[in-house]
Design an enzyme around this catalytic site. Sequence first.
Site, PDB file in Angstrom:
ATOM      1  N   PHE A   1       0.824  -1.223   0.000  1.00  0.00           N
ATOM      2  CA  PHE A   1       0.000   0.000   0.000  1.00  0.00           C
ATOM      3  C   PHE A   1       0.855   1.270   0.000  1.00  0.00           C
ATOM      4  CE2 PHE A   1      -4.023  -1.876   2.305  1.00  0.00           C
ATOM      5  CZ  PHE A   1      -4.244  -2.712   1.234  1.00  0.00           C
TER       6      PHE A   1
ATOM      7  N   HIS B   1      13.243  -1.921  -0.606  1.00  0.00           N
ATOM      8  CA  HIS B   1      12.418  -1.308  -1.662  1.00  0.00           C
ATOM      9  C   HIS B   1      13.123  -0.077  -2.232  1.00  0.00           C
ATOM     10  CE1 HIS B   1       9.096   0.443  -3.855  1.00  0.00           C
ATOM     11  NE2 HIS B   1       8.480  -0.717  -3.747  1.00  0.00           N
TER      12      HIS B   1
ATOM     13  N   GLU C   1      12.058   2.678  -3.193  1.00  0.00           N
ATOM     14  CA  GLU C   1      11.631   3.974  -2.649  1.00  0.00           C
ATOM     15  C   GLU C   1      12.363   4.288  -1.345  1.00  0.00           C
ATOM     16  OE1 GLU C   1       7.442   3.177  -2.839  1.00  0.00           O
ATOM     17  OE2 GLU C   1       7.511   3.378  -5.022  1.00  0.00           O
TER      18      GLU C   1
ATOM     19  N   GLU D   1      11.930  -5.387  -9.037  1.00  0.00           N
ATOM     20  CA  GLU D   1      11.075  -4.266  -9.403  1.00  0.00           C
ATOM     21  C   GLU D   1      11.914  -3.197 -10.111  1.00  0.00           C
ATOM     22  OE1 GLU D   1       7.427  -3.951  -6.660  1.00  0.00           O
ATOM     23  OE2 GLU D   1       9.092  -3.082  -5.544  1.00  0.00           O
TER      24      GLU D   1
ATOM     25  N   GLY E   1       4.984   2.541 -10.673  1.00  0.00           N
ATOM     26  CA  GLY E   1       4.078   3.690 -10.634  1.00  0.00           C
ATOM     27  C   GLY E   1       4.015   4.474 -11.924  1.00  0.00           C
TER      28      GLY E   1
HETATM   29  P1  13P Z   1       3.253  -0.099  -8.824  1.00  0.00           P
HETATM   30  O1  13P Z   1       2.475  -1.374  -8.886  1.00  0.00           O
HETATM   31  O2  13P Z   1       2.424   1.081  -8.394  1.00  0.00           O
HETATM   32  O3  13P Z   1       4.045   0.145 -10.058  1.00  0.00           O
HETATM   33  O4  13P Z   1       4.321  -0.277  -7.617  1.00  0.00           O
HETATM   34  C1  13P Z   1       5.125  -1.397  -7.595  1.00  0.00           C
HETATM   35  C2  13P Z   1       5.834  -1.438  -6.299  1.00  0.00           C
HETATM   36  O5  13P Z   1       6.719  -0.634  -6.033  1.00  0.00           O
HETATM   37  C3  13P Z   1       5.405  -2.445  -5.314  1.00  0.00           C
HETATM   38  O6  13P Z   1       6.310  -2.532  -4.260  1.00  0.00           O
END
Ligand code: 13P
Length: 229
Positions: free
Chosen positions: A7, A88, A90, A157, A163
């Site tokens: 989320f 992750h 991010e 990823e 995103g």
């Molecule tokens: P999205 O599915 O929004 O591209 O994000 C992927 C993600 O970073 C899941 O950890």
Amino acid sequence: MIFAANFKTNHTRKSTKDYIEALSPKLTDKRAEDRIFIFPPSTALDRFEGDFTLGAQNAYPTHNGAFTGEIGLEQLDEFGINTILIGHSERREHMHEDQQTVAKKYRFFMEQGFEIIYCIGEPLEIREAGDAAVTKYLLAQFEGIDLSYEKMIVAYEPIWAIGTGRSATVEEIASTHAMLKSNMNRPLLYGGSVKPANIKEITAIDGVDGVLVGSASLDVESFAEMIFA
Ligand code: 13P
């Protein structure tokens, strides 16, 4: 297959509860071999009933102590949480977690017996530099990570696909997963713009053991649609 919902900084304590109350009854019909994970924001962590695993998006590698703004083991233990996302992109990017920090966190939660979804992924300039650059970049994200840990799942990823609505192509996922699988022997998820429209082609790829979904997991009907696709 593994279906994991991240989320990120979305949903509240109330909306997470509503989401899980809507999802749980549906999961009684899921394929027995499938596993579902939900990673809500830390304010929404709680004990929930259902055929899924609730995990933390992040925590600090400590039992407790003076780490203002962080949560540690004590706060996760309250809700019986022993699953965590580590690495992750991010957090690597916005919270400046370098490989050493990530590896330290990994080691701590491994020693606590947590199930870890360990995330790796390359930025666009590395992807554009070609396969050798991608391999080098991704394998560097395994530095300090015990790949033999039996409770670890890897999530690939690509940052440029997160995103953005632009998933990696089937060929890019297939070749990257094949490369990663030749370097480790753990389940491997793909993440990056996974959605109901592309879930079937992604889960059909050899070497894809599941998906880690951000945006398209926020709506419970959309996440359920992927689980039952
Ligand atoms: P999205 O599915 O929004 O591209 O994000 C992927 C993600 O970073 C899941 O950890």
